[in-house]
Design an enzyme around this catalytic site. Structure first.
Site, PDB file in Angstrom:
ATOM      1  N   ASP A 158      -0.861  -6.150   0.269  1.00  0.00           N
ATOM      2  CA  ASP A 158      -1.336  -5.528   1.511  1.00  0.00           C
ATOM      3  C   ASP A 158      -2.840  -5.390   1.525  1.00  0.00           C
ATOM      4  O   ASP A 158      -3.437  -4.899   0.545  1.00  0.00           O
ATOM      5  CB  ASP A 158      -0.778  -4.094   1.617  1.00  0.00           C
ATOM      6  CG  ASP A 158       0.560  -4.032   2.294  1.00  0.00           C
ATOM      7  OD1 ASP A 158       0.814  -4.839   3.203  1.00  0.00           O
ATOM      8  OD2 ASP A 158       1.354  -3.149   1.914  1.00  0.00           O
TER       9      ASP A 158
ATOM     10  N   LYS B   8      -0.912  -9.430   3.427  1.00  0.00           N
ATOM     11  CA  LYS B   8      -0.148  -8.868   4.552  1.00  0.00           C
ATOM     12  C   LYS B   8      -1.073  -7.922   5.323  1.00  0.00           C
ATOM     13  O   LYS B   8      -1.799  -7.133   4.708  1.00  0.00           O
ATOM     14  CB  LYS B   8       1.088  -8.126   4.032  1.00  0.00           C
ATOM     15  CG  LYS B   8       1.894  -7.463   5.149  1.00  0.00           C
ATOM     16  CD  LYS B   8       3.298  -7.123   4.711  1.00  0.00           C
ATOM     17  CE  LYS B   8       3.466  -5.853   3.923  1.00  0.00           C
ATOM     18  NZ  LYS B   8       3.015  -4.632   4.596  1.00  0.00           N
TER      19      LYS B   8
ATOM     20  N   GLU C 194      -1.230  -5.345   8.936  1.00  0.00           N
ATOM     21  CA  GLU C 194      -0.431  -4.627   9.926  1.00  0.00           C
ATOM     22  C   GLU C 194      -1.145  -4.625  11.273  1.00  0.00           C
ATOM     23  O   GLU C 194      -2.342  -4.291  11.329  1.00  0.00           O
ATOM     24  CB  GLU C 194      -0.235  -3.165   9.490  1.00  0.00           C
ATOM     25  CG  GLU C 194       0.498  -3.012   8.192  1.00  0.00           C
ATOM     26  CD  GLU C 194       0.705  -1.546   7.809  1.00  0.00           C
ATOM     27  OE1 GLU C 194       0.412  -0.638   8.626  1.00  0.00           O
ATOM     28  OE2 GLU C 194       1.165  -1.307   6.682  1.00  0.00           O
TER      29      GLU C 194
ATOM     30  N   GLU D  47       9.322  -4.065  10.565  1.00  0.00           N
ATOM     31  CA  GLU D  47       9.773  -2.786   9.987  1.00  0.00           C
ATOM     32  C   GLU D  47      10.310  -1.880  11.083  1.00  0.00           C
ATOM     33  O   GLU D  47       9.651  -1.679  12.111  1.00  0.00           O
ATOM     34  CB  GLU D  47       8.599  -2.098   9.261  1.00  0.00           C
ATOM     35  CG  GLU D  47       8.989  -0.734   8.691  1.00  0.00           C
ATOM     36  CD  GLU D  47       8.036  -0.198   7.635  1.00  0.00           C
ATOM     37  OE1 GLU D  47       7.113  -0.925   7.208  1.00  0.00           O
ATOM     38  OE2 GLU D  47       8.243   0.967   7.242  1.00  0.00           O
TER      39      GLU D  47
ATOM     40  N   ASP E 152       0.839  -1.208   0.000  1.00  0.00           N
ATOM     41  CA  ASP E 152       0.000   0.000   0.000  1.00  0.00           C
ATOM     42  C   ASP E 152       0.877   1.262   0.000  1.00  0.00           C
ATOM     43  O   ASP E 152       0.364   2.380  -0.062  1.00  0.00           O
ATOM     44  CB  ASP E 152      -1.025  -0.017   1.137  1.00  0.00           C
ATOM     45  CG  ASP E 152      -0.395  -0.112   2.515  1.00  0.00           C
ATOM     46  OD1 ASP E 152       0.848  -0.224   2.604  1.00  0.00           O
ATOM     47  OD2 ASP E 152      -1.150  -0.084   3.514  1.00  0.00           O
ATOM     48  N   SER E 153       2.197   1.061   0.015  1.00  0.00           N
ATOM     49  CA  SER E 153       3.116   2.192  -0.212  1.00  0.00           C
ATOM     50  C   SER E 153       2.832   2.826  -1.576  1.00  0.00           C
ATOM     51  O   SER E 153       3.256   3.946  -1.848  1.00  0.00           O
ATOM     52  CB  SER E 153       4.571   1.730  -0.146  1.00  0.00           C
ATOM     53  OG  SER E 153       4.782   0.603  -0.983  1.00  0.00           O
TER      54      SER E 153
HETATM   55  O1  KIV Z   1       3.592  -1.060   1.592  1.00  0.00           O
HETATM   56  C1  KIV Z   1       4.784  -1.408   1.576  1.00  0.00           C
HETATM   57  O2  KIV Z   1       5.528  -1.205   0.629  1.00  0.00           O
HETATM   58  C2  KIV Z   1       5.291  -2.095   2.767  1.00  0.00           C
HETATM   59  C3  KIV Z   1       6.763  -2.310   2.874  1.00  0.00           C
HETATM   60  C4  KIV Z   1       7.499  -1.045   2.984  1.00  0.00           C
HETATM   61  C5  KIV Z   1       7.124  -3.286   3.908  1.00  0.00           C
HETATM   62  O3  KIV Z   1       4.528  -2.473   3.617  1.00  0.00           O
END
Ligand code: KIV
Length: 264
Positions: free
Chosen positions: A83, A111, A113, A180, A44-45
């Site tokens: 994510d 993934k 969080e 992280e 989600d980056s």
């Molecule tokens: O969203 C992302 O790119 C991430 C990584 C930086 C671990 O969660």
């Protein structure tokens, strides 16, 4: 040969490091696969990297489905992990529904969080055949609660808490832990104490795998560069060379070094 969750377990067992980079589109997904990157994270980056947002909080399920489909169409040999975005897994029902959407879009692992509050959702997902990576430490979706991008798990009490959360999530069925922005010593400890592959980003050299944002290793990210980021374009000489240099540096154990890690 395609990377699977079992490949990651085997790498850990043999003490072989594995590489992970973010990917949001088919062109890069194909390139990363050709370069031997083991895991591609549709992170989600993308909210910051592609959409120019301030944080990952505004990223939607539609965004994640769209970019997962783009990556999956390249049919990468890498394992595709996506994510679940902010609040899309706030309840177990939402988590199952939205994880199904990502898996049907082409993800092979999701993934999420958070900490031990996710244990029930992790359990339900894994019972239904959805591999899960639990992201601990600096969790960017919590930025408004954390109040800044800082090293997490500092001090004995906070470190013990994080170890306990990692253990609880693995007990619940998490297949992978992602850490992280934690000190190298905490990264080492959690990697030793949990029985599943651990991926680090700013978590020191001892995790089983490493992940970075693709644009960071190409040196083209805007704004603040965290300590754990390294520009590999310099030594790689080309985009493909940079990806290969990153992959090799992770697999040889040359990256991250102390310059790209947090002591304490
Ligand atoms: O969203 C992302 O790119 C991430 C990584 C930086 C671990 O969660």
């Amino acid at each position: 040969m395609s990377t699977t969750i079992q490949s990651l377990r085997d790498y850990r067992e043999k003490g072989q490091k594995f590489s992970c980079l973010t990917a949001y589109d088919a062109t890069f997904a194909g390139l990363l696969s050709d370069c031997g990157i083991d895991v591609q994270l549709v992170g989600d980056s993308l909210g910051m990297v592609l959409q120019g947002r301030e944080s990952t909080v505004p990223v939607s399920m539609e965004d994640m489905v769209y970019h997962t489909e783009c990556v999956a169409r390249a049919q990468p040999e890498s394992l595709v992990m996506t994510d679940l975005p902010f609040m899309s897994y706030a309840t177990t029902g939402q988590c199952l529904h939205n994880a199904a959407r990502l898996m049907q879009a082409g993800a092979q692992m999701v993934k999420i969080e958070g900490t031990d509050w996710m244990a029930e959702s992790v359990h339900q997902l894994t019972e239904r055949g959805v591999p899960v990576c639990a992201h601990l430490g600096l969790t960017p979706q919590f930025i408004n609660k954390l109040g800044g991008y800082r090293v997490q798990g500092k001090g004995a009490e906070a470190a013990e808490r994080m170890v306990a959360h990692a253990r609880r999530l693995v007990e619940a069925g998490a297949d992978v832990i992602l850490l992280e922005c934690v000190t190298s010593s905490l990264g080492t400890r959690i990697t030793r104490e949990v029985g599943v592959p651990v991926i680090g980003i700013g978590a020191g050299p001892d995790t089983d795998g490493q992940v970075l944002v693709l644009q960071d290793i190409l040196g083209i990210s805007r704004g603040h560069k965290p300590r754990f980021v390294k520009d590999f374009l310099q030594e790689g000489g080309s985009v493909e060379g940079a990806v290969r240099a990153y992959d090799q540096a992770v697999k040889n154990g040359e990256f991250p070094d102390s310059k790209h890690s947090f002591s304490g």
